[in-house]
Enzyme design. Structure first.
Site, short mmCIF file in Angstrom:
data_model
loop_
_atom_site.label_atom_id
_atom_site.label_comp_id
_atom_site.label_asym_id
_atom_site.label_seq_id
_atom_site.Cartn_x
_atom_site.Cartn_y
_atom_site.Cartn_z
CE LYS A 119 1.27 -4.15 -6.86
NZ LYS A 119 0.41 -5.32 -6.69
CB CYS B 82 -5.19 -1.57 8.78
SG CYS B 82 -6.38 -0.56 7.93
CD GLU C 107 -1.63 -5.49 10.90
OE1 GLU C 107 -0.68 -5.61 10.11
OE2 GLU C 107 -2.51 -4.63 10.79
CD GLU D 59 -3.41 5.86 5.53
OE1 GLU D 59 -3.31 5.43 6.70
OE2 GLU D 59 -3.83 6.99 5.26
#
Ligand code: NAD
Length: 457
Positions: free
Chosen positions: A154, A263, A359, A229
């Protein structure tokens, strides 16, 4: 099916309208993946390898088309988009050698022979975020297919186009129908169904830490395997014995690549106090030189953010937050249509500031000084995350000591490299569970079976 507009983030125009699949189509795809599983798994290893090699070649033949699609869908610079399509090609080529090298062991035991086999899991699901639609898809489906699994994938709602095309190219290469199916749909519908479907044996998820935690909780119901992840807030540590010109010149793109939606972005710069001013002077010159603009222009280094919502989220960290944020300097960004945000350097008041802790996933970096090696390690590790990081020093002993002490999965010395298809990639702490890429990625897509054969009977 519901229709969904895919937006070009550099122009805000509709790039394509696609149909999103629902639970019913997901269940049908999983049923097909179950059905074709035994044939795929039983295929001679060299033949499965040949098909993956052919898939790699077909990707290469369509490299420019895939890159152009990613520029349009995700606003990636053309240079990056070409690299990303090339990465899918390379990952497929690398793992095309794996079916013939999926070795087990022969372990000495009394009374017989003991053998281990690496068996495929069955149907593996891959859930991809919007920031690197092609590479992250390939890191999942390349090794998963090589290990003999069938795959349902997906893509993110915002960036489905290249994954959908890769699904077509797999068929063109001769990968049998049902072995690799791309299902554009919502995370709350298709993604959730991957997690709850009893025939899906694994979820390989890349995305935010919060969604990853939810997936792991739900996967526990079926003891479903997960690879996660997740986010990052990586440190770029610059010691006073580093080549300051090189370290400062490399710093801008270490967090501006992909407009900071990476990331592994080095979004916390730690500079030894006695060279702080000298570093910042050089860093500012480098920052002002970064070219932000039309992603189709070969000279562009940074494009737009992915969406209006993402831009608002980034802006909220710098401009609308309750804490006052000290902006040291900024680069430039185009005005008008497109989700642009200028490269921004902030100086946090303390390590409790959101710009230092959270983040941001945009072109914003926070810089703080440190006193000595111990202080640098303490600050680098003072984060929930542990994905990557960089160490700039000419002292080999220090480079090794600090690399061993920083709690992160991917470190580089005098470089900002994080990802190579031939080396392992993944996070410590809240950055995830498991590793992708490299020689051991197949372990994440196989079960080890032990068989004892008696020689006494
Ligand atoms: P996200 O978590 O919102 O979405 C990621 C994917 O999960 C999308 O495909 C989404 O549709 C799907 N999803 C959403 N809700 C779901 C649910 N309940 N069940 C199943 N699937 C669901 O993340 P994002 O905003 O697309 O991506 C950005 C994040 O990804 C950042 O935090 C970034 O750090 C992280 N990321 C990590 C890595 C890494 O390798 N560690 C790489 C790239 C991005």
């Amino acid at each position: 099916m519901t229709s969904h507009d895919v937006i070009n983030p550099a122009t805000e125009k509709v790039a394509r309208t696609i149909d999103l699949v629902g639970v019913e189509e997901t269940d049908e795809a999983v049923a097909r993946a179950v059905e074709v599983g035994p044939t795929w798994r039983a295929m001679a290893p060299a033949d499965r390898g040949r098909l993956l090699r052919r898939f790699s070649e077909v990707v290469d033949e369509h490299l420019d088309e895939l890159a152009a699609l990613e520029v349009e869908n995700a606003g990636h610079t053309i240079g990056n988009a070409r690299w990303e399509a090339g990465n899918v090609r390379d990952v497929l080529a690398y793992y095309s050698a794996a079916p013939e090298r999926l070795f087990g062991q022969q372990i000495p035991v009394a009374g017989g022979i003991d053998l281990t086999f690496k068996e495929p899991l069955g149907v593996v699901s891959i859930i991809v975020p919007w920031n690197f639609p092609m590479p992250i898809a390939g890191w999942g489906f390349g090794p998963a297919l090589a290990a003999g699994n069938t795959v349902v994938l997906k893509p993110a709602e915002l960036t489905p186009l290249t994954a959908m095309r890769l699904g077509e190219l797999a068929l063109e290469a001769g990968v049998p129908e049902g072995v690799f199916t791309v299902l554009p749909g919502k995370g709350s519908v298709v993604g959730e169904r991957f997690v709850t479907h009893p025939d899906v044996r694994k979820v390989c998820f890349t995305g935010s830490t919060a969604v990853g935690q939810g997936i792991m909780r739900k996967a526990a119901d079926q003891l479903k395997r997960v690879t996660l992840e997740l986010g990052g807030k990586s440190a770029n540590i610059v010691f006073d014995d580093a080549d300051l010109d090189v370290a400062a010149a490399a710093a801008p793109m270490s967090f501006l690549d992909n407009a900071g939606q990476d990331c592994c972005a080095r979004t916390r710069i730690l500079v030894q106090r006695n060279v702080f001013d000298a570093f910042m002077e050089r860093f500012e010159a480098g920052m002002r030189a970064v070219r932000v603009g039309d992603p189709n222009d070969e000279a562009t280094q940074m494009g737009p953010l992915i969406s209006a919502g993402q831009r608002e989220a980034v802006r909220g960290f710098v401009e609308n937050s309750n804490e006052s944020v000290d902006v040291a300097f900024r680069g430039t960004a185009p005005e008008g249509a497109g989700y642009w945000y200028p490269p921004t350097v902030v100086l946090p008041g303390s390590t409790n500031d959101r710009v230092w802790r959270d983040e941001i996933f945009g072109p914003v970096v926070a810089v703080l000084p440190f006193d000595d090696e111990a202080d640098a390690i303490r600050l680098a590790n003072d984060t929930a995350y542990g994905l990557s990081g960089s160490i700039w020093t000419r002292d080999v002993g220090r480079a090794i000591r600090v690399s061993r002490a920083v709690e992160a999965g991917n470190l580089s010395v005098n470089s900002h490299s994080s990802v190579r298809y031939s080396t392992p990639f993944g996070g410590y702490k809240a950055s995830g569970i498991g590793r992708e890429l490299g020689p051991d990625a197949l372990d994440a897509f196989t079960e080890v079976k032990n068989v004892f054969i008696s020689t006494d009977n």
